[in-house]
Design an enzyme around this catalytic site. Structure first.
Site, PDB file in Angstrom:
ATOM      1  N   HIS A 203      48.393 -28.668 -16.061  1.00  0.00           N
ATOM      2  CA  HIS A 203      46.969 -28.352 -16.029  1.00  0.00           C
ATOM      3  C   HIS A 203      46.522 -28.080 -14.599  1.00  0.00           C
ATOM      4  O   HIS A 203      47.100 -28.587 -13.643  1.00  0.00           O
ATOM      5  CB  HIS A 203      46.123 -29.461 -16.663  1.00  0.00           C
ATOM      6  CG  HIS A 203      46.306 -30.826 -16.076  1.00  0.00           C
ATOM      7  ND1 HIS A 203      47.427 -31.600 -16.308  1.00  0.00           N
ATOM      8  CD2 HIS A 203      45.501 -31.563 -15.271  1.00  0.00           C
ATOM      9  CE1 HIS A 203      47.293 -32.761 -15.681  1.00  0.00           C
ATOM     10  NE2 HIS A 203      46.133 -32.756 -15.035  1.00  0.00           N
TER      11      HIS A 203
ATOM     12  N   ASP B 287      36.139 -31.082 -17.494  1.00  0.00           N
ATOM     13  CA  ASP B 287      36.812 -32.371 -17.313  1.00  0.00           C
ATOM     14  C   ASP B 287      35.809 -33.463 -17.664  1.00  0.00           C
ATOM     15  O   ASP B 287      34.672 -33.432 -17.177  1.00  0.00           O
ATOM     16  CB  ASP B 287      37.278 -32.499 -15.852  1.00  0.00           C
ATOM     17  CG  ASP B 287      38.214 -33.670 -15.636  1.00  0.00           C
ATOM     18  OD1 ASP B 287      37.843 -34.813 -16.011  1.00  0.00           O
ATOM     19  OD2 ASP B 287      39.299 -33.467 -15.089  1.00  0.00           O
ATOM     20  N   ILE B 288      36.198 -34.419 -18.509  1.00  0.00           N
ATOM     21  CA  ILE B 288      35.265 -35.483 -18.899  1.00  0.00           C
ATOM     22  C   ILE B 288      35.269 -36.657 -17.917  1.00  0.00           C
ATOM     23  O   ILE B 288      34.516 -37.603 -18.092  1.00  0.00           O
ATOM     24  CB  ILE B 288      35.499 -35.969 -20.340  1.00  0.00           C
ATOM     25  CG1 ILE B 288      36.891 -36.563 -20.508  1.00  0.00           C
ATOM     26  CG2 ILE B 288      35.236 -34.843 -21.336  1.00  0.00           C
ATOM     27  CD1 ILE B 288      37.072 -37.328 -21.810  1.00  0.00           C
TER      28      ILE B 288
ATOM     29  N   HIS C 286      50.303 -37.633  -8.465  1.00  0.00           N
ATOM     30  CA  HIS C 286      48.994 -37.901  -9.069  1.00  0.00           C
ATOM     31  C   HIS C 286      48.747 -37.205 -10.398  1.00  0.00           C
ATOM     32  O   HIS C 286      47.593 -37.051 -10.804  1.00  0.00           O
ATOM     33  CB  HIS C 286      47.857 -37.595  -8.081  1.00  0.00           C
ATOM     34  CG  HIS C 286      48.050 -38.252  -6.759  1.00  0.00           C
ATOM     35  ND1 HIS C 286      47.894 -39.613  -6.582  1.00  0.00           N
ATOM     36  CD2 HIS C 286      48.440 -37.758  -5.561  1.00  0.00           C
ATOM     37  CE1 HIS C 286      48.156 -39.912  -5.325  1.00  0.00           C
ATOM     38  NE2 HIS C 286      48.492 -38.816  -4.682  1.00  0.00           N
ATOM     39  N   GLN C 287      49.782 -36.786 -11.112  1.00  0.00           N
ATOM     40  CA  GLN C 287      49.602 -36.207 -12.440  1.00  0.00           C
ATOM     41  C   GLN C 287      49.350 -37.338 -13.430  1.00  0.00           C
ATOM     42  O   GLN C 287      50.159 -38.254 -13.550  1.00  0.00           O
ATOM     43  CB  GLN C 287      50.833 -35.399 -12.857  1.00  0.00           C
ATOM     44  CG  GLN C 287      50.682 -34.716 -14.207  1.00  0.00           C
ATOM     45  CD  GLN C 287      51.913 -33.904 -14.594  1.00  0.00           C
ATOM     46  OE1 GLN C 287      52.978 -34.010 -13.972  1.00  0.00           O
ATOM     47  NE2 GLN C 287      51.777 -33.096 -15.619  1.00  0.00           N
TER      48      GLN C 287
ATOM     49  N   HIS D  40      43.133 -27.950 -12.094  1.00  0.00           N
ATOM     50  CA  HIS D  40      41.759 -28.394 -11.900  1.00  0.00           C
ATOM     51  C   HIS D  40      41.003 -27.346 -11.083  1.00  0.00           C
ATOM     52  O   HIS D  40      41.510 -26.874 -10.054  1.00  0.00           O
ATOM     53  CB  HIS D  40      41.715 -29.703 -11.092  1.00  0.00           C
ATOM     54  CG  HIS D  40      42.311 -30.869 -11.776  1.00  0.00           C
ATOM     55  ND1 HIS D  40      41.562 -31.793 -12.466  1.00  0.00           N
ATOM     56  CD2 HIS D  40      43.599 -31.293 -11.869  1.00  0.00           C
ATOM     57  CE1 HIS D  40      42.356 -32.735 -12.949  1.00  0.00           C
ATOM     58  NE2 HIS D  40      43.603 -32.448 -12.598  1.00  0.00           N
TER      59      HIS D  40
END
Length: 142
Positions: free
Chosen positions: A101, A36-37, A94-95, A103
């Site tokens: 995806h 994750d960036i 909170h998408q 986390h």
């Protein structure tokens, strides 16, 4: 990847197609795992299906087989004793990217300075209310 549905404007689909670079951790025919960036902890990464689906319920079952095994392999490789696996569906939940995806978020300590800080606002439902909800959902599963 011709049999994998993609959406031209989706950032994750662009990562899958190699149009946007990523720190790729692992890949199978159906998933891609990468760092994750915008991490909330050291080692925060994502596992995504290559098939474009906005929400988990939209993802065909045959596209789900590699997701949990990939998360387990990453957890083992990362060596974090404590971590969260998080998957959100919809903006109110909170998408932020409209592509399924998951986390992997290490939780190195009990404080909320690194990793996921989660409250658990339990609802005060009676057993009758819980039973009613159970019957509604159970009836739709059959």
């Amino acid at each position: 990847m011709s049999n994998i549905k993609t959406l031209a404007s989706c950032i994750f689909c662009k990562i899958v197609k190699g149009e946007i670079p990523s720190f790729k951790l692992m890949e199978t025919d159906s998933i891609l795992a990468f760092m994750d960036i915008g991490p909330i902890a050291r080692g925060h990464c994502l596992v995504i299906p290559k098939y474009h689906a906005e929400k988990l319920a939209d993802l065909p079952e045959d596209q789900m087989a590699d997701i949990l095994p990939a998360l387990a392999k990453i957890a083992k490789a990362a060596g974090n004793e404590d971590y969260n696996i998080l998957q959100n569906n919809g903006r109110p939940a909170h998408q932020q990217v409209d592509h399924v995806h998951f986390h992997y978020i290490p939780k190195p300590s009990a404080d909320d300075k690194e990793g996921l800080g989660v409250g658990w606002p339990a609802q005060n439902l009676s057993m009758d209310e819980i039973k009613k909800i159970y019957e509604e959902v159970k009836g739709k599963l059959e």
